[in-house]
Design an enzyme around this catalytic site. Structure first.
Site, PDB file in Angstrom:
ATOM      1  N   LYS A 217      -1.894  -1.928  -0.105  1.00  0.00           N
ATOM      2  CA  LYS A 217      -1.280  -3.251   0.882  1.00  0.00           C
ATOM      3  C   LYS A 217      -0.924  -4.458  -0.038  1.00  0.00           C
ATOM      4  O   LYS A 217      -1.650  -4.436  -1.478  1.00  0.00           O
ATOM      5  CB  LYS A 217      -2.570  -3.880   2.221  1.00  0.00           C
ATOM      6  CG  LYS A 217      -2.728  -2.868   3.332  1.00  0.00           C
ATOM      7  CD  LYS A 217      -4.483  -2.745   3.534  1.00  0.00           C
ATOM      8  CE  LYS A 217      -4.521  -4.377   4.504  1.00  0.00           C
ATOM      9  NZ  LYS A 217      -5.640  -4.883   5.099  1.00  0.00           N
ATOM     10  N   THR A 275       0.977  -8.735   9.443  1.00  0.00           N
ATOM     11  CA  THR A 275       0.507 -10.264  10.407  1.00  0.00           C
ATOM     12  C   THR A 275       0.671 -11.816  10.648  1.00  0.00           C
ATOM     13  O   THR A 275       2.170 -11.837  10.484  1.00  0.00           O
ATOM     14  CB  THR A 275      -0.104 -10.652   8.812  1.00  0.00           C
ATOM     15  OG1 THR A 275      -0.865  -9.301   7.494  1.00  0.00           O
ATOM     16  CG2 THR A 275      -0.834 -11.802   8.322  1.00  0.00           C
TER      17      THR A 275
END
Length: 473
Positions: A217, A275
């Site tokens: 990530k 997101t």
């Protein structure tokens, strides 16, 4: 069961989506990979969801990916007196490693790595940047700071330190326990949070080995400084725009997203954009136009997958959100400008023979109007090399490894099937034709292009292309 799109959908499982019935509805709506967020929920809860997904896989006869997302070393404030505190711009604050009665108004920050790394002039962002303070001085166990942007501080709010390299492992004791649990369950991907350096990736690789794909990530600016090495060491990358958008200027996030997608495509590594993609659908049945454009932008950029977080985990409309994302992807990929934009973002030819062969197979499939491009793949590499070219024809990825078939649920354009291992060239051609017909890609008289590595059962050797025709009935 075929999707009418190339890019994949990842959906986070939570209280709104954890029942077997809801998981089934989400899969039918378009989910390709389910994300288990280990920042929330107990291990037993995740085990029940995992079992339900595997039961759904058996019921539908289609591989389904499962992504375990580790919490990572989240930096948080300690408990505040009264639970919350209002601070105003210009106010002086003191953060302490250990609260004492001598300084009753000090703010607990129980992370010694911050005290060891921070320097005067650096900023601390609290609660996703809603409160910003600047360090003015420090001792061994306290930090003096001035409030730059005021607001409300409350217990356990997150703290970000943009530009500060912290001497902290990306794998906390909780993460290590969760990782061992997830690998025992049989997750397909493990997402590593708050990576700062290539060494962080290597530490995780030592624990994971080849039992799952390692996804890094990208949410720290320090990772961007070594991004080529980090991508090379990873099996996939997630553009985690939440924390990344806190630590770098908001106006830099879109450009960084495009850079990361391009770099991953060049390196033949799947990339997820994540997101707040359809965040308003947490509480509303439709997204904003800006959110629809955000999803479409990721698709135009060539992302392998887009991800839903709270929208599917805790939102009121999880099925509607997945269906909306699937429609946006489909309409984007069928837009008249999509192919030209994807072609314009092509990262260029790789000089290695396997990449060249895969690229040639993609070009050939498009040129002859093939019904499908069949990629025999042991490790997933051949399919990924083909997908890197973003061909117009669908990719049918055949692999004898069930775990690889599940991992390929993240790969752009890949319809993965667990198939018996082939031993002869003739069996390869016959198997490709049979699966293309069985999976609904080809009919009698259609052509299929086959990409494979010979000798068989040797990973990474993409060296053969074949055009085959489905026999007439």
């Amino acid at each position: 069961m075929r999707r009418n799109r190339h890019a994949k959908i990842v959906a986070t499982v939570g209280p709104a989506s954890s029942s077997p019935e809801m998981l089934h509805r989400l899969f039918l709506a378009g989910v390709d990979t389910f994300r288990l967020n280990f920042s929330h929920g107990a291990q037993d809860d995740h085990a029940r969801v995992h079992a339900a997904i595997r039961a759904l896989e058996r019921e539908t006869g289609r591989p389904i990916g499962i992504l375990q997302d580790l919490q990572g070393p989240k930096i948080r404030l300690g408990p505040l007196a009264g639970g919350r505190r209002e601070v105003a711009a210009g106010e002086s604050l003191r953060f302490v490693l250990t609260p004492t009665d001598a300084v009753p108004d000090a703010i607990p920050l129980p992370h010694p790595e911050i005290f060891a790394a921070v320097a005067p002039g650096q900023d601390l962002l609290i609660d996703d940047g809603r409160v910003r303070v600047r360090v003015t001085g420090l001792t061994g166990d306290s930090i003096e700071a001035e409030v730059i942007i005021g607001g409300t501080l409350s217990d356990r709010k997150g703290v970000n330190l943009p530009g500060t390299l912290l001497a902290v492992s990306p794998l906390t004791p909780k993460d290590r326990a969760d990782l061992a649990f997830g690998l025992e369950l049989g997750v397909d991907w493990v997402a590593l949070s708050f990576v700062q350096t290539p060494a962080d990736v290597l530490k995780a690789r030592a624990l994971i080995g080849d039992r799952a794909g390692l996804m890094t990530k990208i949410e720290k600016p320090q990772a961007l400084e070594r991004i080529e090495d980090i991508i090379r060491l990873s099996d996939a990358v997630m553009v985690a725009r939440g924390d990344l958008g806190v630590e770098i200027p908001h106006e830099d996030v879109p450009g960084r997203q495009k850079e990361l997608i391009r770099s991953c495509r060049l390196a033949v590594k799947p990339v997820i954009v994540a997101t707040q993609m359809l965040d308003s659908m947490v509480s509303a049945p439709t997204p904003t136009r800006a959110e629809a454009s955000d999803v479409a932008t990721a698709i135009y950029d060539g992302a392998d997958a887009v991800m839903l977080s709270a929208e599917s985990a805790t939102g009121r409309f999880p099925v509607e959100t997945v269906a909306m994302m699937a429609r946006i992807i489909h309409r984007t990929e069928t837009h008249k400008l999509y192919r030209s934009l994807i072609t314009a973002s092509d990262p260029g030819e790789e000089e290695t023979p396997p990449h060249a062969v895969a690229a040639a197979s993609a070009h050939l499939a498009d040129a002859v109007g093939a019904a499908a491009l069949v990629a025999y793949t042991l490790s997933g590499t051949t399919a990924a090399r083909v997908a890197r070219r973003r061909p117009e024809v669908p990719i049918l990825a055949l692999t004898p490894d069930r775990g690889i078939a599940r991992r390929l649920c993240l790969l752009w354009g890949a319809h993965s099937v667990q198939a018996a291992e082939v031993e002869t060239y003739e069996a390869m051609v016959e198997g490709a034709i049979a699966h293309a017909v069985e999976e609904g890609f080809a009919r009698p008289g259609d052509r299929v292009v086959i990409a494979a590595g010979i000798p068989f059962a040797v990973a990474g050797t993409t060296n053969n292309i074949r055009i085959a025709q489905v026999p007439s009935a």
